[in-house]
Design an enzyme around this catalytic site. Structure first.
Site, PDB file in Angstrom:
ATOM      1  N   CYS A   1      48.537  73.019  89.568  1.00 49.59           N
ATOM      2  CA  CYS A   1      48.652  71.666  90.492  1.00 49.59           C
ATOM      3  C   CYS A   1      49.571  71.713  89.753  1.00 49.59           C
ATOM      4  O   CYS A   1      50.899  72.087  89.146  1.00 49.59           O
ATOM      5  CB  CYS A   1      47.722  71.114  89.420  1.00 49.59           C
ATOM      6  SG  CYS A   1      47.918  69.225  90.065  1.00 49.59           S
TER       7      CYS A   1
ATOM      8  N   ASP B   1      62.004  58.648  69.605  1.00 47.04           N
ATOM      9  CA  ASP B   1      62.436  58.285  70.041  1.00 47.04           C
ATOM     10  C   ASP B   1      64.368  58.942  70.645  1.00 47.04           C
ATOM     11  O   ASP B   1      64.316  59.776  70.939  1.00 47.04           O
ATOM     12  CB  ASP B   1      61.944  57.555  71.399  1.00 47.04           C
ATOM     13  CG  ASP B   1      63.015  58.017  72.853  1.00 47.04           C
ATOM     14  OD1 ASP B   1      62.773  59.351  74.061  1.00 47.04           O
ATOM     15  OD2 ASP B   1      62.881  56.848  73.607  1.00 47.04           O
TER      16      ASP B   1
ATOM     17  N   LYS C   1      71.992  43.894  80.486  1.00 48.97           N
ATOM     18  CA  LYS C   1      71.023  42.321  81.171  1.00 48.97           C
ATOM     19  C   LYS C   1      71.674  43.761  82.537  1.00 48.97           C
ATOM     20  O   LYS C   1      70.889  43.219  83.726  1.00 48.97           O
ATOM     21  CB  LYS C   1      72.065  41.120  81.214  1.00 48.97           C
ATOM     22  CG  LYS C   1      71.328  39.913  82.115  1.00 48.97           C
ATOM     23  CD  LYS C   1      71.647  38.698  82.225  1.00 48.97           C
ATOM     24  CE  LYS C   1      73.730  38.646  82.883  1.00 48.97           C
ATOM     25  NZ  LYS C   1      74.074  37.776  82.230  1.00 48.97           N
TER      26      LYS C   1
END
Length: 383
Positions: A191, A134, A297
């Site tokens: 699709c 990643d 956070k």
């Protein structure tokens, strides 16, 4: 040992260590990918999290000069959780996307790749390998597509025949010359459900993503959320699953082959108000193991505030007022002002007026004024 036999041994060992799918590709440059990346750059569709050097992203030999093969791996993750907690008034909950359930996938895949690399080196000590997950230079999706792991869907995810798009990807560049696998032909056809379902129209067309509009990206930013996307965020704390949930190839896919990815329901679908009261230490203890904690956070708390505003959760007014009056972070104060406006009660309006008397930051004052204007317009409309 022939290269074919070596490949078979690697495949067999990959199964033993819990790799759900493995594929092999040449280490030739990704020329068509380079064209796409340059176009993304021209359109300013990048997220900013990518490797800046496009040549490194498309040229494996820039990363390992004698590279001949790239080994791609995929690990499947679940789409459903057991004992999912209820989301109800007074106990509103947020949501981490499925790709952030369980242990951080970067660590899990890196562990599998390290084991695979050790095994390869035991068989061929002179081999050289370079693994990444990643955050590496190469495009995981382009490698997986070339290696026959799956096809690149219109939702910009790799879709595998076995697991749908609920897979994590990683790869290893190696100097071994191993027989390549055949890419899988595109199965999306006509699709277009993912493109049509995207809440912010971030899927510009099949296979092209404007990262700056993608909710998965927006939930990871550290600045104010753009106002036009706050409603679309809903109760998402990290990531977005919409384009995967609507994909027909994912219907009925729920794989529990890797224990590390099993979610703790109260962590990945947490109560929103307690999140706003976490210390840094408590945040690390509770959410540190998740992939979704990597930005810290503040983005999670900002998203929790937006979610409470979207729920119009009156029980959150006290904590939102406290944040607006006392939190040192402008992003948190401004988001709290927006949420109080959305809750739209007399008490939330009083909280905004009270904060307006002491707030010095012009951006926050603007958020407060806009929140009060919203409340006023709603009252006028109701009459």
């Amino acid at each position: 040992m022939t290269n074919v036999e070596l490949k078979e041994k690697i495949i067999e060992y990959s199964k033993e260590i819990g790799i759900d799918k493995i594929g092999f590709a040449s280490a030739d440059p990704f020329l068509t990918l380079k064209d796409r990346l340059l176009e993304q750059q021209r359109l300013q569709y990048q997220s900013g999290f990518e490797e800046k050097d496009i040549d490194k992203r498309v040229t494996p030999k820039k990363l390992l000069p004698e590279a001949k093969t790239i080994i791609a791996i995929a690990l499947a993750y679940p789409s459903k959780m057991k004992n999912e907690p209820k989301n109800k008034k007074g106990e509103r909950r947020g949501r981490f996307c499925r790709a952030s359930w369980g242990e951080d996938y970067h660590r899990v895949l890196q562990n599998r790749l390290e084991k695979l690399e050790d095994y390869i080196m035991s068989l061929v000590p002179e081999a050289a390998c370079k693994s990444m997950v990643d955050t590496g230079e190469l495009s995981d999706r382009a490698v997986a597509e070339r290696a026959g792991i799956g096809w690149s869907g219109k939702n910009c995810a790799i879709i595998t025949p076995e697991f749908g798009s609920y897979v994590y990807l990683g790869e290893m560049i190696t100097t071994l010359s191993l027989p390549p696998d055949t890419p899988i032909t595109d199965q999306c056809g006509t699709c277009n459900k993912c493109v049509e379902a995207c809440p912010t129209d971030a899927l510009v067309q099949g296979g092209q993503l404007n990262s700056n509009k993608c909710i998965a990206y927006l939930t990871q930013t550290k600045d104010f959320l753009p106002k036009q996307y706050r409603k679309q965020i809903g109760n998402r704390l990290y990531g977005c699953d919409t384009c995967q949930q609507v994909c027909p190839e994912n219907k009925g896919r729920d794989i529990h082959s890797n224990e590390e990815f099993e979610p703790d329901p109260d962590i990945v679908k947490p109560l929103l108000i307690p999140i706003l009261q976490l210390s840094n230490r408590e945040f690390r203890e509770n959410y540190g193991p998740l992939a979704g904690s990597w930005r810290g956070k503040k983005p999670i708390q900002r998203n929790a505030i937006i979610a409470l505003g979207n729920y119009k959760e009156e029980s959150a007014i006290e904590v939102l007022e406290d944040l607006l009056l006392h939190d040192p972070r402008p992003i948190i104060r401004g988001s709290a002002a927006w949420a109080l406006g959305q809750i739209n009660t007399e008490r939330s309006a009083l909280s905004l007026y009270r904060a307006k008397e002491t707030e010095k930051d012009s951006d926050i004052v603007k958020e407060i004024n806009e929140a009060l204007d919203y409340i006023t317009s709603e009252v006028r409309y109701a009459k």
